[in-house]
Every structure is written in C-alpha cells, then in structure tokens.
Design a protein around this motif. Structure first.
Motif, PDB file in Angstrom:
ATOM      1  N   SER A 135      -6.786   8.611   7.133  1.00  0.00           N
ATOM      2  CA  SER A 135      -6.788   9.130   8.501  1.00  0.00           C
ATOM      3  C   SER A 135      -7.809  10.246   8.624  1.00  0.00           C
ATOM      4  CB  SER A 135      -5.399   9.628   8.896  1.00  0.00           C
ATOM      5  OG  SER A 135      -5.034  10.761   8.131  1.00  0.00           O
ATOM      6  N   CYS A 136      -8.169  10.536   9.865  1.00  0.00           N
ATOM      7  CA  CYS A 136      -9.114  11.614  10.139  1.00  0.00           C
ATOM      8  C   CYS A 136      -8.764  12.219  11.490  1.00  0.00           C
ATOM      9  CB  CYS A 136     -10.548  11.099  10.140  1.00  0.00           C
ATOM     10  SG  CYS A 136     -10.850   9.806  11.351  1.00  0.00           S
ATOM     11  N   ASP A 137      -9.417  13.298  11.834  1.00  0.00           N
ATOM     12  CA  ASP A 137      -9.103  13.956  13.092  1.00  0.00           C
ATOM     13  C   ASP A 137      -9.668  13.196  14.289  1.00  0.00           C
ATOM     14  OD1 ASP A 137     -11.809  14.619  13.387  1.00  0.00           O
ATOM     15  OD2 ASP A 137     -11.533  16.669  12.672  1.00  0.00           O
TER      16      ASP A 137
ATOM     17  N   LEU B  80     -14.114  13.305   8.435  1.00  0.00           N
ATOM     18  CA  LEU B  80     -13.448  12.763   7.257  1.00  0.00           C
ATOM     19  C   LEU B  80     -13.793  13.619   6.056  1.00  0.00           C
ATOM     20  CD1 LEU B  80     -11.750  10.499   6.032  1.00  0.00           C
ATOM     21  CD2 LEU B  80     -13.847   9.178   5.775  1.00  0.00           C
ATOM     22  N   ASN B  81     -12.782  14.268   5.473  1.00  0.00           N
ATOM     23  CA  ASN B  81     -12.992  15.123   4.316  1.00  0.00           C
ATOM     24  C   ASN B  81     -12.730  14.407   2.998  1.00  0.00           C
ATOM     25  OD1 ASN B  81     -13.609  17.426   5.892  1.00  0.00           O
ATOM     26  ND2 ASN B  81     -11.423  17.662   6.315  1.00  0.00           N
ATOM     27  N   TYR B  82     -12.060  13.284   3.035  1.00  0.00           N
ATOM     28  CA  TYR B  82     -11.682  12.558   1.828  1.00  0.00           C
ATOM     29  C   TYR B  82     -12.930  12.023   1.125  1.00  0.00           C
ATOM     30  CZ  TYR B  82      -9.496   9.075  -1.177  1.00  0.00           C
ATOM     31  OH  TYR B  82      -9.098   8.340  -2.251  1.00  0.00           O
ATOM     32  N   ARG B  83     -12.993  12.191  -0.208  1.00  0.00           N
ATOM     33  CA  ARG B  83     -14.159  11.769  -0.976  1.00  0.00           C
ATOM     34  C   ARG B  83     -13.795  10.861  -2.150  1.00  0.00           C
ATOM     35  NH1 ARG B  83     -15.988  13.354   3.038  1.00  0.00           N
ATOM     36  NH2 ARG B  83     -17.506  14.983   3.352  1.00  0.00           N
ATOM     37  N   GLY B  84     -12.609  10.287  -2.159  1.00  0.00           N
ATOM     38  CA  GLY B  84     -12.197   9.444  -3.269  1.00  0.00           C
ATOM     39  C   GLY B  84     -12.580   7.985  -3.063  1.00  0.00           C
ATOM     40  N   ARG B  85     -12.352   7.204  -4.105  1.00  0.00           N
ATOM     41  CA  ARG B  85     -12.555   5.758  -4.096  1.00  0.00           C
ATOM     42  C   ARG B  85     -13.915   5.423  -3.488  1.00  0.00           C
ATOM     43  NH1 ARG B  85      -7.271   3.265  -5.162  1.00  0.00           N
ATOM     44  NH2 ARG B  85      -7.670   1.526  -3.773  1.00  0.00           N
TER      45      ARG B  85
ATOM     46  N   HIS C 267       0.846  -1.188   0.000  1.00  0.00           N
ATOM     47  CA  HIS C 267       0.000   0.000   0.000  1.00  0.00           C
ATOM     48  C   HIS C 267       0.889   1.248   0.000  1.00  0.00           C
ATOM     49  CE1 HIS C 267      -2.198  -3.215   2.083  1.00  0.00           C
ATOM     50  NE2 HIS C 267      -3.328  -2.581   1.839  1.00  0.00           N
ATOM     51  N   PRO C 268       0.900   2.050  -1.075  1.00  0.00           N
ATOM     52  CA  PRO C 268       1.596   3.329  -1.026  1.00  0.00           C
ATOM     53  C   PRO C 268       0.949   4.242   0.026  1.00  0.00           C
ATOM     54  CG  PRO C 268       1.100   2.731  -3.285  1.00  0.00           C
ATOM     55  CD  PRO C 268       0.367   1.766  -2.403  1.00  0.00           C
ATOM     56  N   ILE C 269       1.762   5.110   0.621  1.00  0.00           N
ATOM     57  CA  ILE C 269       1.291   6.070   1.633  1.00  0.00           C
ATOM     58  C   ILE C 269       1.472   7.471   1.066  1.00  0.00           C
ATOM     59  CG2 ILE C 269       1.650   6.959   3.960  1.00  0.00           C
ATOM     60  CD1 ILE C 269       2.857   4.188   4.650  1.00  0.00           C
ATOM     61  N   VAL C 270       0.392   8.256   1.080  1.00  0.00           N
ATOM     62  CA  VAL C 270       0.395   9.594   0.485  1.00  0.00           C
ATOM     63  C   VAL C 270      -0.168  10.578   1.494  1.00  0.00           C
ATOM     64  CG1 VAL C 270      -0.556  11.002  -1.389  1.00  0.00           C
ATOM     65  CG2 VAL C 270       0.027   8.613  -1.809  1.00  0.00           C
ATOM     66  N   ARG C 271       0.438  11.766   1.583  1.00  0.00           N
ATOM     67  CA  ARG C 271      -0.092  12.843   2.420  1.00  0.00           C
ATOM     68  C   ARG C 271      -1.067  13.661   1.588  1.00  0.00           C
ATOM     69  NH1 ARG C 271       1.602  14.305   7.812  1.00  0.00           N
ATOM     70  NH2 ARG C 271       0.125  15.922   8.384  1.00  0.00           N
TER      71      ARG C 271
ATOM     72  N   TRP D 205      -3.733  11.390   5.932  1.00  0.00           N
ATOM     73  CA  TRP D 205      -2.948  10.377   5.236  1.00  0.00           C
ATOM     74  C   TRP D 205      -3.866   9.444   4.458  1.00  0.00           C
ATOM     75  CZ3 TRP D 205       2.207  10.754   5.089  1.00  0.00           C
ATOM     76  CH2 TRP D 205       2.829  11.529   6.060  1.00  0.00           C
ATOM     77  N   LEU D 206      -3.407   9.029   3.276  1.00  0.00           N
ATOM     78  CA  LEU D 206      -4.110   8.068   2.439  1.00  0.00           C
ATOM     79  C   LEU D 206      -3.199   6.877   2.225  1.00  0.00           C
ATOM     80  CD1 LEU D 206      -6.553   7.433   0.551  1.00  0.00           C
ATOM     81  CD2 LEU D 206      -5.191   8.472  -1.286  1.00  0.00           C
ATOM     82  N   ILE D 207      -3.704   5.690   2.529  1.00  0.00           N
ATOM     83  CA  ILE D 207      -2.977   4.432   2.331  1.00  0.00           C
ATOM     84  C   ILE D 207      -3.883   3.571   1.465  1.00  0.00           C
ATOM     85  CG2 ILE D 207      -1.970   2.419   3.453  1.00  0.00           C
ATOM     86  CD1 ILE D 207      -1.686   4.132   6.006  1.00  0.00           C
ATOM     87  N   TYR D 208      -3.374   3.042   0.366  1.00  0.00           N
ATOM     88  CA  TYR D 208      -4.264   2.363  -0.574  1.00  0.00           C
ATOM     89  C   TYR D 208      -3.523   1.310  -1.384  1.00  0.00           C
ATOM     90  CZ  TYR D 208      -1.905   5.151  -4.056  1.00  0.00           C
ATOM     91  OH  TYR D 208      -0.933   5.686  -4.853  1.00  0.00           O
ATOM     92  N   ASN D 209      -4.280   0.431  -2.002  1.00  0.00           N
ATOM     93  CA  ASN D 209      -3.803  -0.421  -3.081  1.00  0.00           C
ATOM     94  C   ASN D 209      -4.991  -0.648  -4.013  1.00  0.00           C
ATOM     95  OD1 ASN D 209      -5.298  -2.591  -2.003  1.00  0.00           O
ATOM     96  ND2 ASN D 209      -3.518  -3.553  -1.073  1.00  0.00           N
ATOM     97  N   ASP D 210      -4.925  -1.625  -4.903  1.00  0.00           N
ATOM     98  CA  ASP D 210      -6.013  -1.842  -5.855  1.00  0.00           C
ATOM     99  C   ASP D 210      -7.288  -2.361  -5.194  1.00  0.00           C
ATOM    100  OD1 ASP D 210      -4.437  -1.011  -7.952  1.00  0.00           O
ATOM    101  OD2 ASP D 210      -3.862  -3.039  -8.555  1.00  0.00           O
ATOM    102  N   PHE D 211      -7.215  -2.751  -3.936  1.00  0.00           N
ATOM    103  CA  PHE D 211      -8.349  -3.406  -3.291  1.00  0.00           C
ATOM    104  C   PHE D 211      -8.957  -2.632  -2.128  1.00  0.00           C
ATOM    105  CE2 PHE D 211      -5.399  -6.519  -5.019  1.00  0.00           C
ATOM    106  CZ  PHE D 211      -6.218  -7.125  -5.963  1.00  0.00           C
ATOM    107  N   VAL D 212      -8.131  -1.887  -1.394  1.00  0.00           N
ATOM    108  CA  VAL D 212      -8.616  -1.214  -0.183  1.00  0.00           C
ATOM    109  C   VAL D 212      -8.048   0.194  -0.075  1.00  0.00           C
ATOM    110  CG1 VAL D 212      -8.885  -3.384   1.095  1.00  0.00           C
ATOM    111  CG2 VAL D 212      -6.776  -2.057   1.326  1.00  0.00           C
TER     112      VAL D 212
END
Length: 135
Positions: free
Chosen positions: A97-99, A104-109, A76-80, A86-93
């Motif tokens: 992170s959140c406060d 949770l502000n992330y809206r991807g995937r 899983h690559p780790i991206v700020r 923080w976003l940790i992901y691969n092709d499956f999951v």
C-alpha cells in the motif's frame, strides 16, 4: 479508508524493479448479475482485485484478516510495515500500500530501485475505492 496499492512479481519470477510494477486496487460490491464467472450466486458480495493489464481476480480475507486469498493462487500473508503501510506477499508476488499521492517507501523484493520524483507511472491520478452497492 481508501488505500492505493502497487503490485510486482518477486524478482525470482520476473520482477524487474519499476519496469514490472503495476498499480492495483481492491473493490467490494453486491452483485445482482450472475453473468460474471467470479460470482457463484446472485446477491453475493463480489470482491475483486484489479491489476493493470490483467483481468479482475476474486479475493477473500482468511484467518481474521491475516491472510489474503486471490483466486486459486497461493495464500498471501498480510503484514503491517513500520511506516504504517501494508505488505501482502507470497513466493511469487508482492502488493504494497501507499499514500493517496502514490508515495512508496517500501524497497523490498522487486521494489528495490526506489521511486524517483516525477517518474511517470508511479503516482496515482485517481484513488482506488472500495464500494458496496446494495440493491
């Protein structure tokens, strides 16, 4: 620093927005008990990822902390993210992170549906911890 985390499957492998989101947290501690299948020797640092509804999984950071390996799953690559999370992901999951309040502000995937204020199950009642226990 303590971080709270959310986990979801990628939409192509079953992620269905908030219905499949799970809270998760990472732990790290010294284990002197060899009865756990995730520990190979006594006194090893035991690092586990805990996802609601699943058994704990061993994890480790690779390549100077830019890659997370969880058990025998693909790395899983780790991206700020731009908002500091923080976003940790691969092709499956995806793990994001959140406060401390579970915002949770992330809206991807598979997190594309957004968080409704007061929606049950999307805020943390306890904080995730990383602990180190020396004996």
């Amino acid at each position: 620093t303590q971080l709270n985390w959310y986990f979801n499957y990628h939409p192509l492998v079953g992620g269905q927005g908030w219905s499949t989101v799970r809270r998760c947290h990472f732990t790290s501690s010294v284990n002197n008990n060899n009865n756990n299948n995730n520990v190979q020797e006594n006194n090893q640092l035991l690092k586990l990822l805990h996802v609601e509804g699943y058994p704990p999984l061993p994890w480790e950071l690779l390549e100077n902390g830019t890659i997370l390996r969880v058990s025998d799953f693909p790395n899983h690559p780790i991206v700020r993210l731009g908002d500091g999370e923080w976003l940790i992901y691969n092709d499956f999951v995806t793990l994001v992170s959140c406060d401390q309040f579970g915002t949770l502000n992330y809206r991807g995937r598979a997190f594309q549906l957004g968080r409704e204020p007061g929606q049950p199950g999307l805020s943390f009642t306890t904080t995730a911890t990383t602990t180190t226990t020396a004996t």
